[in-house]
Write an enzyme that holds these catalytic residues in place. Sequence first.
Site, mmCIF file in Angstrom:
data_model
loop_
_atom_site.group_PDB
_atom_site.id
_atom_site.type_symbol
_atom_site.label_atom_id
_atom_site.label_comp_id
_atom_site.label_asym_id
_atom_site.label_seq_id
_atom_site.Cartn_x
_atom_site.Cartn_y
_atom_site.Cartn_z
ATOM 1 N N SER A 162 -12.598 35.486 8.729
ATOM 2 C CA SER A 162 -13.858 34.826 9.052
ATOM 3 C C SER A 162 -14.677 34.478 7.818
ATOM 4 O O SER A 162 -15.685 33.813 7.934
ATOM 5 C CB SER A 162 -14.680 35.701 9.997
ATOM 6 O OG SER A 162 -14.983 36.919 9.373
ATOM 7 N N HIS B 143 -19.583 39.905 6.696
ATOM 8 C CA HIS B 143 -20.215 38.605 6.931
ATOM 9 C C HIS B 143 -21.459 38.445 6.064
ATOM 10 O O HIS B 143 -22.003 39.408 5.545
ATOM 11 C CB HIS B 143 -20.597 38.448 8.403
ATOM 12 C CG HIS B 143 -19.446 38.036 9.277
ATOM 13 N ND1 HIS B 143 -19.554 37.883 10.612
ATOM 14 C CD2 HIS B 143 -18.155 37.754 8.978
ATOM 15 C CE1 HIS B 143 -18.383 37.527 11.119
ATOM 16 N NE2 HIS B 143 -17.516 37.454 10.140
ATOM 17 N N ASP C 72 -23.589 35.772 14.417
ATOM 18 C CA ASP C 72 -22.842 36.923 14.928
ATOM 19 C C ASP C 72 -23.431 37.605 16.150
ATOM 20 O O ASP C 72 -23.035 38.718 16.480
ATOM 21 C CB ASP C 72 -22.742 37.981 13.824
ATOM 22 C CG ASP C 72 -21.869 37.529 12.687
ATOM 23 O OD1 ASP C 72 -21.227 36.491 12.845
ATOM 24 O OD2 ASP C 72 -21.826 38.214 11.662
#
Lengths: 177, 188
Positions: free
Chosen positions: B54, B94, B132
Site C-alpha cells: 500500500s 501509512h 484509512d
Amino acid sequence: MHSILSRINNASAFLSSCMMALLLAISLSSFILTESPTGQVAISSIKVVSSHARRYSSKKQDLAFVHFNLTADLTPLFHWNTKQLFLYLEAEYENSKGVKNEVVIWDRIVRRKEDANIKFAGKNSYMFRDISTTFKNSASANYTLKYNIMPYVGLLTYGEAGKTTEEIAFPATQSRL
Amino acid sequence: MLEELKAFKKLGVRHILLQILNFATVIASGLMIWKGLGVLTNSESPIVVVLSGSMEPAFYRGDILFLTNPSNQRYKTGDITVYKIPGAEIPIVHRVLETHDVSPKKQASTRSKSLVPHQRLLTKGDNNYVDDIELYQGLDWLERKHIVGKVRGFLPYVGYVTIAMNDFPQLKYALLGTLGLLALIQRE
C-alpha cells in the site's frame, strides 16, 4: 583450519561488511548532495460549502474547496540516492475551539527528474473539513508546499518548497456551490 | 559420516555444554540488542518489515524500515507512521494526512502531567485511493497510543528473508536446524 565452510564464511562476511560500508556511504552522501528547491504557492479561490460528507459522518458539515496554483522547481532534489519525492500541499490553521490543524489537501508522487518541474493549477484532491464540523470563526490558514525525499537507502528527509505569502481566511459558509 | 559421529562422541559432555552456552549467549545478546533499541527509540518494534504494497512505489514487500517514536514530539503531516489498531493483527505502514492537536480532557491533565501531545491523526497509504478510516475498526481517528513509530530510515529487500520464512515454514525449520547443528558440531 581451511575447510570449505570456513572459507565460505569468511568470504561472505567480508562481502557483507563491504556492502554495509557502501550502503552507509551512499546514504550519507545524500546530506552533501541535497540542495534546497524553490517554489511558489498561490491560492486563487476558497469556497466553504455546507454539505453531507457521507464517508465520514451522516451529519451536515462544512467542506472547503480550495483552488490553487503551484510552481516549483524540484530538480535539485534529485540525485543518485533519490528514489522518489512525495510532494504535498498542507493547510495549517487553528479552528474556533483552539485546535491546531494540519491537513494535506493535495499530493503527488514525483519519480523522475524530468517530472520535477511542477506546474499545477487545480483544486484540493482530498476532502477538506474541520474536526468541529464547521470553519466558522476559524483563524486564517497558511498553505505550504512540502516534500519528503524517499531514498534508495538511508534516512527519509523532509523540507519546504513554497508557502503562501500571507494567511488566507475562510469565507462564510454557502449552502450550495 | 560415521567419522563425524565418532569425532562428535570424542568431544565429551563438557564441550557440548559449552556449545549450548555459546548458543544461548548469542540468542540472549540478540534479544538484549532488540529490547535496548526499543528503549532507545521508545518503540515496541523499532525495526519492521513491509508486508503490503500500500506504500508502493516507495516501499515494497520485504523492505526494512527503522522507526523512532520520541514521546514528546508531535506527529506532522507527511510523516510515515506504523500503527496497530487493537484487534488488528498486522501493523500498518501509512502516511499521515491530517493532524488535529486537540487539548487533553481536564481530568487527564490534572492526574498526570504527561508530555505526550494529544493528537488525532488520519492516515493514508500512498498507493491507496482513499484514507484509512475503514481500517480503524470503528474509530474515527488514530491516536497516539495506536502508533508504534515513525519511519526514519529505509533499507530495501533485506527483510524478504522473514517473509520467505513465513510463507514457507519448512525453510525456517531447515535454517534453524542447520544453524543449531553447526553450532553444536563446530570445534574450537
